[in-house]
Write an enzyme that holds these catalytic residues in place. Structure first.
Site, PDB file in Angstrom:
ATOM      1  N   HIS A 164      55.225   7.993 137.031  1.00 20.94           N
ATOM      2  CA  HIS A 164      54.948   9.404 136.848  1.00 20.94           C
ATOM      3  C   HIS A 164      53.332   9.291 136.385  1.00 20.94           C
ATOM      4  O   HIS A 164      53.360   8.713 135.370  1.00 20.94           O
ATOM      5  CB  HIS A 164      56.058   9.845 135.862  1.00 20.94           C
ATOM      6  N   GLU A 167      52.513   9.727 132.521  1.00 21.12           N
ATOM      7  CA  GLU A 167      53.139   8.757 131.622  1.00 21.12           C
ATOM      8  C   GLU A 167      52.072   7.639 131.302  1.00 21.12           C
ATOM      9  O   GLU A 167      52.552   6.579 131.554  1.00 21.12           O
ATOM     10  CB  GLU A 167      54.477   8.498 132.066  1.00 21.12           C
ATOM     11  N   HIS A 298      58.668   4.189 131.711  1.00 18.76           N
ATOM     12  CA  HIS A 298      58.329   5.853 131.534  1.00 18.76           C
ATOM     13  C   HIS A 298      58.115   6.180 130.143  1.00 18.76           C
ATOM     14  O   HIS A 298      58.375   5.260 129.236  1.00 18.76           O
ATOM     15  CB  HIS A 298      59.686   6.635 132.119  1.00 18.76           C
ATOM     16  N   GLU A 371      62.331   4.709 128.247  1.00 26.13           N
ATOM     17  CA  GLU A 371      61.722   5.880 127.983  1.00 26.13           C
ATOM     18  C   GLU A 371      60.972   5.429 126.724  1.00 26.13           C
ATOM     19  O   GLU A 371      61.700   5.608 125.831  1.00 26.13           O
ATOM     20  CB  GLU A 371      62.500   7.204 128.059  1.00 26.13           C
TER      21      GLU A 371
HETATM   22  O1  0X9 Z   1      63.657  11.746 135.309  1.00 25.02           O
HETATM   23  C1  0X9 Z   1      63.202  10.445 135.639  1.00 25.02           C
HETATM   24  O2  0X9 Z   1      62.693  10.041 136.487  1.00 25.02           O
HETATM   25  C2  0X9 Z   1      63.086   9.676 134.137  1.00 25.02           C
HETATM   26  N1  0X9 Z   1      62.711  10.493 133.158  1.00 25.02           N
HETATM   27  S1  0X9 Z   1      61.016  11.132 133.035  1.00 25.02           S
HETATM   28  O3  0X9 Z   1      60.873  12.045 132.007  1.00 25.02           O
HETATM   29  N2  0X9 Z   1      60.128   9.981 132.632  1.00 25.02           N
HETATM   30  O4  0X9 Z   1      60.858  11.692 134.462  1.00 25.02           O
HETATM   31  C3  0X9 Z   1      64.274   9.153 133.902  1.00 25.02           C
HETATM   32  C4  0X9 Z   1      64.956   8.362 134.928  1.00 25.02           C
HETATM   33  C5  0X9 Z   1      66.282   7.699 134.375  1.00 25.02           C
HETATM   34  N3  0X9 Z   1      66.966   7.710 135.576  1.00 25.02           N
HETATM   35  C6  0X9 Z   1      67.072   6.816 136.541  1.00 25.02           C
HETATM   36  N4  0X9 Z   1      66.623   5.643 136.259  1.00 25.02           N
HETATM   37  N5  0X9 Z   1      68.141   6.889 136.996  1.00 25.02           N
HETATM   38 ZN    ZN Z   2      58.887   8.968 134.222  1.00 27.15          ZN
END
Ligand code: 0X9
Ligand code: ZN
Ligand code: CA
Ligand code: CA
Length: 428
Positions: A164, A167, A298, A371
């Site tokens: 992303h 990030e 992330h 995260e």
């Molecule tokens: O939504 C996402 O892709 C991630 N959060 S973010 O705020 N960085 O965009 C979380 C992804 C978690 N879920 C999986 N990896 N399945």
């Molecule tokens: Zn992300």
């Protein structure tokens, strides 16, 4: 939602987040060694190997050879020396961070730091390439191991960052890991043992186009996706919804091209996810996936997440009870070391087509999403001040090492190594 910030929902406070992005007190150096900032230049009037040698002898690295030109990465001193040798030197235009956040690495600075590390540690580190992003930027791939030129029979680990765009702290995390494994080798026994007994792959920048766009013009654009055009004139696919396991299955992504979670027209429609997929598939040797464990970095919310994201069921096809227990046990260990909250990824919200679901279900890789910092928009959200980089990357040192240590047998985390891992019992 009182307990914590849900990352995508944090989008709603984007206007607030940007206010925190500019913190004049924030700029502080992150590490000792690579602080002279390098940049990309094109050098003209280059007519053969002798010219290239003279240019190389200034200390600049020659990145590619053109017709009468070479592209180099150089510090300002090195660029000046090349000019004094009589060549034409032009800075390649790249985006850079706002001044207060200049300790963050833009794309060229990241490449330069990786080049310098590869040069400084040729015995244990190689800089390779996954291929090109949509806009044609090279996506670096780092290998760190003893006998790095050889493919040895050692458990392989993958750390990837920056799916992303906004990030940016995750690129710093990947650079931290590169420094940790290289500078720590031969000094820190734990790191030395891992470099000697593992093959470590680091992908510092899954979304170079989005990352450069996000900082273009000296301000932040709050960009998430890649920069690939869609049919309706909008740009961008959410790379972490574009992976090929249960793609678009479960309302955990969007079919709408303007959406922040647009999953793309098909699984792996984005060049960037294809590049990493093809690399991971290339690590399947004799039917056995060599990569055993992974962290996908992330920001933000300070969470340790494991599969699946597409369902809230704790067990599901391909994820049995003991496997789920091992994921939760490892996630708990990581979270105790970094102070994050551990949970199955779908307890945040459903995500389909995410990398960790694919890595686990399709390739059997023990894959986690971290995260990172912060845990609230008030601390900067996606744009924490550069002053936090050192502490917030070092915070994941122990968890990152543990992942590599458990890569020989994740079931050791629940004491079931005899049952599932035959001979493996402790990190070799
Ligand atoms: O939504 C996402 O892709 C991630 N959060 S973010 O705020 N960085 O965009 C979380 C992804 C978690 N879920 C999986 N990896 N399945
Ligand atoms: Zn992300
Ligand atoms: Ca090795
Ligand atoms: Ca190998």
């Amino acid at each position: 939602m009182g307990r914590r910030v849900v990352p995508m929902v944090a989008l709603a406070v984007v206007g607030v987040v940007t206010l925190f992005a500019v913190n004049p007190a924030a700029a502080s150096p992150t590490s000792s060694k690579y602080q002279q900032k390098s940049a990309s230049y094109v050098v003209g009037g280059v007519h053969g190997a002798a010219d290239r040698d003279r240019i190389g002898s200034t200390g600049a690295s020659i990145d590619s050879v053109g017709d009468g030109t070479v592209a180099v990465t150089a510090t300002p001193d090195e660029a000046a020396r090349i000019e004094r040798l009589g060549y034409r030197v032009t800075r390649t235009r790249t985006e850079s961070f706002p001044a207060a956040d200049s300790a963050y690495h833009d794309y060229a600075e990241m490449q330069a730091e990786l080049d310098q590390a590869a040069k400084a540690y040729p015995q244990i580190m190689r800089k390779l390439s996954l291929g090109k992003s949509y806009e044609g930027r090279d996506m670096p791939l780092i290998k760190i191991s003893d006998n790095v030129a050889k493919d040895e029979d050692e458990p392989e680990i993958l750390y990837d960052a920056h799916q992303h765009a906004r990030e940016h702290l995750t690129v710093e995390m990947a650079l931290y890991l590169v420094r940790m494994f290289t500078e720590g080798y031969g000094k820190d026994p734990r790191i030395t043992r891992l470099v000697n007994t593992r093959e470590i792959w680091i992908v510092p920048d899954m979304n170079p186009d989005g990352g450069e766009y996000d900082i273009a013009g000296g301000y932040y654009h709050n960009w998430r996706k890649n920069r690939q055009p869609t049919n309706a004139g909008y740009k961008g696919v959410d790379l972490n919804r574009n992976w090929g396991y249960k793609f678009a299955c479960c309302d955990g992504s969007s079919p709408v091209v303007s959406s922040e979670t647009y999953h793309g027209p098909a699984a792996f429609s984005a060049p960037e996810t294809r590049r990493l997929r093809d690399f991971v598939l290339s690590r399947r040797i004799g039917g056995v996936q060599q990569i055993k464990a992974a962290i996908d970095f992330h920001t933000y919310s300070e969470l340790v997440l494991w599969p699946y994201g597409y369902t809230t069921m704790t067990t599901a096809p391909g994820l049995g009870a003991d496997q789920q227990k091992a994921f939760a046990a490892l996630g708990g260990l990581f979270a105790r070391s970094n102070g994050y909250t551990p949970e199955q990824s779908s307890s945040l919200y459903i995500t389909d087509g995410s990398i960790i679901d694919w890595l686990w279900a399709a390739q059997g890789v023990w894959a986690f999403t971290f995260e990172m910092y912060p845990n609230s928009p008030a601390k900067g959200g996606f744009y924490p001040p550069a002053g936090v980089i050192a502490a917030q990357t070092a915070r994941n040192k122990d968890a990152s090492l543990m992942l590599a240590e458990y890569a020989d047998c994740a079931f050791r985390a629940i004491g079931k190594q005899e049952q599932y891992c035959a001979t493996a019992s402790s990190p070799r």
